[in-house]
Design an enzyme around this catalytic site. Structure first.
Site, short mmCIF file in Angstrom:
data_model
loop_
_atom_site.label_atom_id
_atom_site.label_comp_id
_atom_site.label_asym_id
_atom_site.label_seq_id
_atom_site.Cartn_x
_atom_site.Cartn_y
_atom_site.Cartn_z
N GLY A 214 6.59 4.88 8.66
CA GLY A 214 5.77 6.07 8.94
C GLY A 214 5.73 6.57 10.19
CB SER A 215 3.46 8.49 12.42
OG SER A 215 2.49 7.63 12.23
CE LYS B 193 -1.99 2.44 3.14
NZ LYS B 193 -1.81 3.92 2.38
CD GLU C 200 12.84 4.38 8.74
OE1 GLU C 200 12.63 5.05 9.85
OE2 GLU C 200 12.91 4.53 7.58
CB CYS D 30 12.92 8.44 8.56
SG CYS D 30 14.01 7.92 7.18
CD GLU E 143 10.04 12.09 12.41
OE1 GLU E 143 9.02 11.42 12.64
OE2 GLU E 143 11.15 11.62 11.75
N GLY F 44 2.77 3.12 13.75
CA GLY F 44 3.89 1.71 13.90
C GLY F 44 3.05 0.97 15.15
P1 NAI Z 1 1.33 7.90 8.64
O1 NAI Z 1 2.19 7.04 9.73
O2 NAI Z 1 0.02 8.08 8.90
O3 NAI Z 1 1.43 7.29 7.28
C1 NAI Z 1 2.54 5.98 7.02
C2 NAI Z 1 1.60 5.16 6.15
O4 NAI Z 1 0.98 4.43 6.94
C3 NAI Z 1 0.69 5.53 5.08
O5 NAI Z 1 0.84 4.59 3.84
C4 NAI Z 1 -0.70 5.75 5.47
O6 NAI Z 1 -1.85 5.34 4.68
C5 NAI Z 1 -0.57 4.17 6.51
N1 NAI Z 1 -1.50 4.25 7.58
C6 NAI Z 1 -2.10 4.97 8.16
N2 NAI Z 1 -2.90 4.67 9.28
C7 NAI Z 1 -2.82 3.44 9.27
C8 NAI Z 1 -3.24 2.37 9.79
N3 NAI Z 1 -4.24 2.48 10.94
N4 NAI Z 1 -3.05 1.29 9.51
C9 NAI Z 1 -2.26 0.67 8.60
N5 NAI Z 1 -1.60 1.79 8.06
C10 NAI Z 1 -1.77 3.19 8.36
O7 NAI Z 1 2.27 9.22 8.65
P2 NAI Z 1 1.75 10.48 8.08
O8 NAI Z 1 0.50 10.87 8.94
O9 NAI Z 1 1.68 10.65 6.67
O10 NAI Z 1 2.74 11.47 8.90
C11 NAI Z 1 2.68 11.92 10.25
C12 NAI Z 1 4.25 11.96 10.71
O11 NAI Z 1 4.72 10.63 10.61
C13 NAI Z 1 5.08 12.89 10.10
O12 NAI Z 1 4.78 14.18 10.75
C14 NAI Z 1 6.40 12.32 10.38
O13 NAI Z 1 6.83 12.73 11.89
C15 NAI Z 1 6.16 10.66 10.47
N6 NAI Z 1 6.47 10.19 9.31
C16 NAI Z 1 7.66 9.32 9.26
C17 NAI Z 1 8.04 8.85 8.22
C18 NAI Z 1 9.44 8.11 7.94
O14 NAI Z 1 10.15 7.93 7.09
N7 NAI Z 1 9.82 7.18 9.11
C19 NAI Z 1 7.58 9.08 6.73
C20 NAI Z 1 6.28 9.69 6.94
C21 NAI Z 1 5.78 10.27 7.98
#
Ligand code: NAI
Ligand code: MG
Length: 485
Positions: free
Chosen positions: A234-235, A181, A257, A291, A388, A239
């Site tokens: 992601g966040s 996804k 990660e 990240c 972050e 996670g």
């Molecule tokens: P997020 O963690 O919500 O999104 C990352 C992925 O997880 C996306 O594909 C999203 O659709 C999916 N996701 C969201 N809710 C989910 C659930 N309940 N079950 C399974 N998958 C789910 O991150 P978001 O809202 O885009 O960004 C928020 C914060 O996360 C940022 O401000 C940053 O601090 C951090 N982040 C860290 C990243 C990294 O590279 N480690 C990348 C993106 C965001």
């Protein structure tokens, strides 16, 4: 050539080597963050679609399937074929990535190049994940490394294509099948990659791509009873949800990660211009949406004032604007939500007493642009020092000795990366050995290479991607013990 108007060719879900509408018939818009305008509508996958994708992936993983019967060399060749198709479509991939994500075209092109390198690197691993033969009193024992099965991969929007390559590479090398996804903000390059995988000749069901939102399509992956492993980037908050979902369903393997709050430490003996440039790139590259962003710049007190002055000048000179324009180094933040969040952190920095040395404001009112921002006099307990930010905001702290520095570097919940700039090898190695971080860069930063493992201590995650270690996420160890009769 960069093409700001390149039209994405694929917008549906990719299941069993076909592009199909969502079972619900729903679609959603993916937008260009530089303009805030819709690029195109894409299919919106949900649980029903994930179920179909998992069924296809499971069939493709059956012990008698074409994929499972393939020799390692055939898998290598398929992966190289995919890389050559990426090479052919390089400029198109970069053009749709820049439209969807807002990163400068040159950076998008670089992402394509390193994505190809990553897949090429893993293409060489198909016949090199060895088990052991084990002396075990009276028995002949050996281990076999086997692919875990159907894997779910959930990726973010900051490096859409590169995160795909990090996850497809090891999974394909060892012979898993994939349900991916992409992030809802940036589905376009993943869909094009699905088409290239089919063109390369990957059998039906080996790779499936379901666009959709986290709480629906994402949750359907992390909760799925037939998915053997989930890899998430992601966040931290999500996670935790992914890990919890694994725990309460089928105990699928989880790798996470989750970002960081990485220190970049500059000692007084460093070449100050090199240090300013390195710390600047460590934070501002990819608009701070990285990240491993070096989001805590620690500078020795002897050179602090001079460093702050140069860092502010450098930030003020950073060209922000249309990511398709040459010499633009910073485009928009990914969306309104992230822009608002970053501006909120800037406000909190000011309220808590950090000194604003550059930037601090939104640029214009079209798209999601923020001025490259620098704070000095940042204290360790401020919110901008602990959380972050994920935006173009550099925080500069003052320190006086290495032991104090190590304590402070480790005094956050994260532990993804750390950088140190000094000519003193003893300081550099003492810091490298003592800092809580999955990657330590000495006299450089962001040297993330396909060959070297990457991942976090503490809240930054679980497991490692890239390198040989990256394969472990996708392997089970089977012990076979034989008694001679
Ligand atoms: P997020 O963690 O919500 O999104 C990352 C992925 O997880 C996306 O594909 C999203 O659709 C999916 N996701 C969201 N809710 C989910 C659930 N309940 N079950 C399974 N998958 C789910 O991150 P978001 O809202 O885009 O960004 C928020 C914060 O996360 C940022 O401000 C940053 O601090 C951090 N982040 C860290 C990243 C990294 O590279 N480690 C990348 C993106 C965001
Ligand atoms: Mg979210």
């Amino acid at each position: 050539m960069a093409n700001p108007n390149a039209l994405p060719k694929y917008t549906k879900l990719f299941i069993n080597n076909e592009f199909v509408d969502a079972a619900s018939g729903k679609t959603f818009a993916t937008s260009n963050p530089a303009t805030g305008k819709e690029i195109i509508q894409v299919a919106e996958g949900d649980k029903a679609d994930v179920d179909l994708a998992v069924a296809a992936a499971k069939k493709a993983f059956h012990r008698d399937s074409a994929w499972r019967k393939m020799s390692p060399l055939q898998r290598t060749n398929l992966m190289h074929k995919l890389c050559s198709l990426m090479e052919r479509d390089k400029e198109f991939l970069a053009s749709i990535e820049t439209q969807d994500n807002g990163k400068p075209y040159a950076e998008a092109l670089f992402d394509v190049t390193i994505s190809i390198m990553t897949l090429q690197y893993y293409a060489g691993w198909t016949d090199k994940f060895f088990g052991d033969t084990i002396p075990a009193g009276g028995f002949i024992a050996m281990t076999r490394k086997e692919p875990v099965g159907v894997v779910g991969q959930i990726i973010p929007w900051n490096y859409p294509l590169l995160m795909l390559a990090w996850k497809w590479g090891p999974a394909l090398a060892v012979g898993c099948t994939i349900v991916m996804k992409p992030a809802e903000q940036t589905p376009l390059t993943a869909l094009h990659m699905a088409a290239l995988a089919k063109e390369a000749g990957f059998p039906a069901g080996v790779i499936n791509v379901i666009n959709g939102f986290g709480p629906t399509a994402g949750a359907a992956i992390s909760e799925h009873p037939q998915i053997a492993k989930v890899a998430f980037t992601g966040s931290v908050d999500i996670g935790r949800i992914v890990m919890q979902a694994a725990a309460t369903t089928n105990l699928k393997r989880v790798s996470l990660e989750l970002g960081g709050k990485s220190p970049v430490v500059v000692f007084e003996d460093a070449d100050i211009d090199y240090a300013v440039d390195t710390a600047h790139e460590a934070l501002f590259s990819n608009h701070g949406q990285s990240c491993c962003a070096g989001s805590r710049t620690y500078v020795h007190e002897k050179i602090y004032d001079k460093f702050v002055e140069k860092a502010a000048a450098k930030a003020k000179a950073r060209k922000v604007g249309n990511p398709f324009e040459e010499n633009v180094l910073q485009g928009p933040q990914i969306d309104d939500e992230m822009m608002t969040k970053v501006l909120g952190y800037i406000e909190s920095g000011q309220k808590q007493g950090a000194k604003l040395q550059a930037g601090g404001k939104r640029i214009g009112n079209v798209g999601y642009f923020i001025e490259p921002t620098v704070f000095s006099d940042v204290k360790d307990d401020m919110r901008i020092a602990q959380e972050e930010i994920f935006g173009p905001v550099q925080s500069i702290f003052k320190f006086s000795c290495i032991d104090e520095m190590i304590e402070r570097a480790n005094n956050v919940n994260f532990g993804l990366a750390a950088g140190i700039i000094t000519n003193d090898i003893n300081k550099a190695m003492k810091f490298a050995n003592s800092v809580d971080a999955g990657s330590v860069w000495i006299n450089c930063y962001d040297a993330v290479l396909p060959q070297t493992p990457f991942g976090g201590y503490k809240h930054s995650g679980i497991g490692r991607e890239l390198g040989k270690d990256g394969l472990d996420n996708y392997l089970e160890t089977k012990t076979i013990t034989m008694k001679l009769l």
